[in-house]
Scaffold this motif. Structure first.
Motif, PDB file in Angstrom:
ATOM      1  N   GLY A 110       1.390   4.268   5.118  1.00  0.00           N
ATOM      2  CA  GLY A 110       1.071   3.853   3.763  1.00  0.00           C
ATOM      3  C   GLY A 110       1.153   2.349   3.637  1.00  0.00           C
ATOM      4  N   ALA A 111       0.377   1.646   4.466  1.00  0.00           N
ATOM      5  CA  ALA A 111       0.495   0.181   4.545  1.00  0.00           C
ATOM      6  C   ALA A 111      -0.738  -0.529   4.012  1.00  0.00           C
ATOM      7  N   THR A 112      -1.493   0.123   3.151  1.00  0.00           N
ATOM      8  CA  THR A 112      -2.735  -0.466   2.667  1.00  0.00           C
ATOM      9  C   THR A 112      -2.494  -1.646   1.741  1.00  0.00           C
ATOM     10  N   ARG A 113      -1.475  -1.538   0.909  1.00  0.00           N
ATOM     11  CA  ARG A 113      -1.250  -2.555  -0.120  1.00  0.00           C
ATOM     12  C   ARG A 113       0.226  -2.553  -0.509  1.00  0.00           C
ATOM     13  N   THR A 115      -7.486   4.074   3.067  1.00  0.00           N
ATOM     14  CA  THR A 115      -8.559   3.146   2.737  1.00  0.00           C
ATOM     15  C   THR A 115      -8.840   2.216   3.904  1.00  0.00           C
ATOM     16  N   THR A 116     -10.062   2.295   4.392  1.00  0.00           N
ATOM     17  CA  THR A 116     -10.540   1.432   5.471  1.00  0.00           C
ATOM     18  C   THR A 116     -11.751   0.646   4.961  1.00  0.00           C
ATOM     19  N   ARG A 117     -12.321  -0.164   5.814  1.00  0.00           N
ATOM     20  CA  ARG A 117     -13.514  -0.904   5.404  1.00  0.00           C
ATOM     21  C   ARG A 117     -14.746  -0.022   5.301  1.00  0.00           C
ATOM     22  N   GLU A 118     -14.613   1.210   5.766  1.00  0.00           N
ATOM     23  CA  GLU A 118     -15.723   2.156   5.665  1.00  0.00           C
ATOM     24  C   GLU A 118     -15.487   3.253   4.628  1.00  0.00           C
ATOM     25  N   ARG A 119     -14.235   3.442   4.226  1.00  0.00           N
ATOM     26  CA  ARG A 119     -13.926   4.569   3.352  1.00  0.00           C
ATOM     27  C   ARG A 119     -12.817   4.189   2.381  1.00  0.00           C
ATOM     28  N   VAL A 120     -12.973   4.609   1.120  1.00  0.00           N
ATOM     29  CA  VAL A 120     -12.009   4.280   0.069  1.00  0.00           C
ATOM     30  C   VAL A 120     -11.315   5.552  -0.391  1.00  0.00           C
ATOM     31  N   SER A 121     -10.007   5.476  -0.588  1.00  0.00           N
ATOM     32  CA  SER A 121      -9.245   6.643  -1.047  1.00  0.00           C
ATOM     33  C   SER A 121      -9.450   6.859  -2.540  1.00  0.00           C
ATOM     34  N   SER A 170     -11.009  -0.851  -3.054  1.00  0.00           N
ATOM     35  CA  SER A 170     -11.716  -1.048  -1.791  1.00  0.00           C
ATOM     36  C   SER A 170     -11.380  -2.363  -1.097  1.00  0.00           C
ATOM     37  N   SER A 171     -10.832  -3.327  -1.826  1.00  0.00           N
ATOM     38  CA  SER A 171     -10.552  -4.630  -1.213  1.00  0.00           C
ATOM     39  C   SER A 171      -9.277  -4.625  -0.374  1.00  0.00           C
ATOM     40  N   GLU A 172      -8.461  -3.573  -0.500  1.00  0.00           N
ATOM     41  CA  GLU A 172      -7.202  -3.478   0.237  1.00  0.00           C
ATOM     42  C   GLU A 172      -7.345  -2.390   1.289  1.00  0.00           C
ATOM     43  N   THR A 173      -7.348  -2.795   2.537  1.00  0.00           N
ATOM     44  CA  THR A 173      -7.607  -1.866   3.636  1.00  0.00           C
ATOM     45  C   THR A 173      -6.525  -1.980   4.700  1.00  0.00           C
ATOM     46  N   ILE A 174      -6.434  -0.945   5.540  1.00  0.00           N
ATOM     47  CA  ILE A 174      -5.468  -1.016   6.633  1.00  0.00           C
ATOM     48  C   ILE A 174      -5.886  -2.070   7.661  1.00  0.00           C
ATOM     49  N   GLY A 225      -0.761  -6.138  14.868  1.00  0.00           N
ATOM     50  CA  GLY A 225      -1.088  -5.097  13.913  1.00  0.00           C
ATOM     51  C   GLY A 225      -2.167  -4.179  14.448  1.00  0.00           C
ATOM     52  N   ILE A 226      -1.945  -2.881  14.313  1.00  0.00           N
ATOM     53  CA  ILE A 226      -2.901  -1.887  14.793  1.00  0.00           C
ATOM     54  C   ILE A 226      -3.192  -0.926  13.647  1.00  0.00           C
ATOM     55  N   ALA A 227      -4.434  -0.946  13.151  1.00  0.00           N
ATOM     56  CA  ALA A 227      -4.824  -0.104  12.030  1.00  0.00           C
ATOM     57  C   ALA A 227      -5.303   1.247  12.529  1.00  0.00           C
TER      58      ALA A 227
END
Length: 307
Positions: free
Chosen positions: A18-21, A44-50, A55-59, A73-75
Motif C-alpha cells: 500500500g505504497a501508492t501515496r 494504481t499503476t501508470r496503466e491502471r487506476v484503482s 491517477s497521478s499517484e502510482t507505485i 525501489g521496485i514497483a
C-alpha cells in the motif's frame, strides 16, 4: 540523531504494502533513504487506476522516489485482497533476495466509503464490509504470505499502519465500520508480537497524527505550500503533519537495534519523533494525539505548544 540518516538499512529488504501515496509512500522513501531495497505494492499503476481514482499517484512514482532517496525501489502491482497476487509478490522477493526484513502493512484506500454521522444499520452493508476488507482482511492476507519469509532470519520488523493509538481509540471513532477497521491493526500487531517471539521479530502498530496527505490537501483545497489556509475550515488542521513524519518514524524503528523493546505496542509518529529525535519537513515535531486528547474534552490548547 535529528533527521540525518546513514545507510543503516543497506542490504535490508522491505515490503511496503500500500505504497501508492500518503503514509505508505513516505515510509517507502524513508526506508530507501537509509539504504533499504523496498518493494512497493498497490493497485494504481501508470496503466491502471484503482477505485480511489487518483491517477497521478502510482507505485512506479513511489519506486522512483525511493531510488532518488538513495535506496532501491521496485514497483510490483498487487491487489492485496487477492491471495494469489500477494503470494506472487512474496515469491518474487524470495527469488530475488531469499529474505524479507521489514513488512509494512499500510493497505487502505477506503476514504471514499466513510460516512460519518450515520448509525451502523443506516450504512449500506456492502460499503461497510468493503471498508473491513480494505483495512483488515488485506492486512491479514499479506501477513499470512509474507511472514514465513520474514521469520527465515531473526530480527524482522512488522508494522501495522492505522489511524489512532490504543489509548486514543478507547473512544468511539465516529462510525461503526471505521472504528472496527482502525482498531483491528492495533490488535493485529499485539497478536503478532506473540506469534513472532520465537523468531526474535518485532511487531508494532503505528499511526500518524492528522496526516497532511495528498488526498487530504486536495480535500481542504490547499497545497503543501499554503496548507495553513485550511485551518479556517478545520481548526485542528493546525496540528497536522506531512507523511514524512510517519515515514521517518518507521525508518527509525527499522534502524534501531533495540527495537524489540517496542514489541506489541501501539505507537505514534509524534511519540517516536521525540524518542528518536527527528522532525517533520518544516523542522517542527507535531504531537497531534496529545493535542487532540485535550481538544476533544472541550479545552482550547494552543497548537503551537504541540509542534
Amino acid at each position: 540523531m535529528g533527521n540525518t540518516t546513514g545507510k543503516e538499512l543497506d542490504g535490508r529488504i522491505a515490503l511496503v504494502a500500500g505504497a501508492t501515496r500518503g503514509a505508505g509512500r513516505a515510509i517507502a522513501v524513508a526506508l530507501g533513504e537509509r539504504g533499504a531495497t523496498v518493494y512497493v505494492t498497490g493497485r494504481t499503476t501508470r496503466e491502471r487506476v484503482s477505485e480511489v481514482g487518483r491517477s497521478s499517484e502510482t507505485i512506479e512514482g513511489t519506486a522512483e522516489l525511493v531510488d532518488a532517496a538513495g535506496g532501491r525501489g521496485i514497483a510490483v502491482p498487487a491487489d492485496h485482497l487477492e491471495p494469489e497476487q500477494v503470494r506472487a509478490v512474496v515469491e518474487r522477493i524470495d527469488a530475488d533476495h531469499g529474505r524479507l526484513d521489514i513488512l509494512v502493512n499500510d493497505i487502505w484506500g477506503g476514504e471514499n466509503l466513510i460516512e460519518f454521522g450515520r448509525k451502523m444499520w443506516e450504512i449500506e452493508l456492502d460499503r461497510g464490509l468493503r471498508m473491513l476488507d480494505l483495512g483488515v482482511r488485506s492486512h491479514i492476507i499479506t501477513s499470512h504470505f509474507a511472514l514465513p519469509l520474514l521469520i527465515r532470519n531473526p530480527g524482522g520488523l512488522v508494522v501495522e499502519v492505522t489511524d489512532g493509538t490504543a489509548e486514543s481509540n478507547k473512544g468511539y471513532r465516529e462510525q461503526f465500520f471505521y472504528d472496527l477497521t482502525k482498531n483491528a491493526p492495533i490488535r493485529m500487531a499485539f497478536a503478532l508480537s506473540h506469534d513472532l517471539k520465537e523468531a526474535a521479530a518485532t511487531a508494532v502498530s503505528i499511526t500518524p497524527g492528522f496526516l497532511r496527505s495528498e488526498q487530504m490537501l486536495d480535500g481542504f483545497g490547499v497545497t503543501e505550500e499554503n496548507w495553513r489556509d485550511g485551518i479556517a475550515k478545520e481548526p485542528t488542521f493546525a496540528i497536522s503533519e506531512t507523511p514524512a513524519l510517519v515515514g521517518r518514524a518507521v525508518a527509525s524503528l527499522a534502524a534501531d537495534p533495540d527495537r524489540a523493546r517496542w514489541n506489541g505496542q501501539s505507537l505514534s509518529s509524534g511519540q517516536l519523533a521525540k524518542e528518536y529525535d527527528f522532525t517533520d519537513t518544516d523542522g517542527s515535531r507535531p504531537d497531534a494525539w496529545g493535542f487532540l486528547a485535550r481538544y476533544t474534552t472541550g479545552e482550547k490548547p494552543d497548537p503551537a505548544d504541540y509542534r
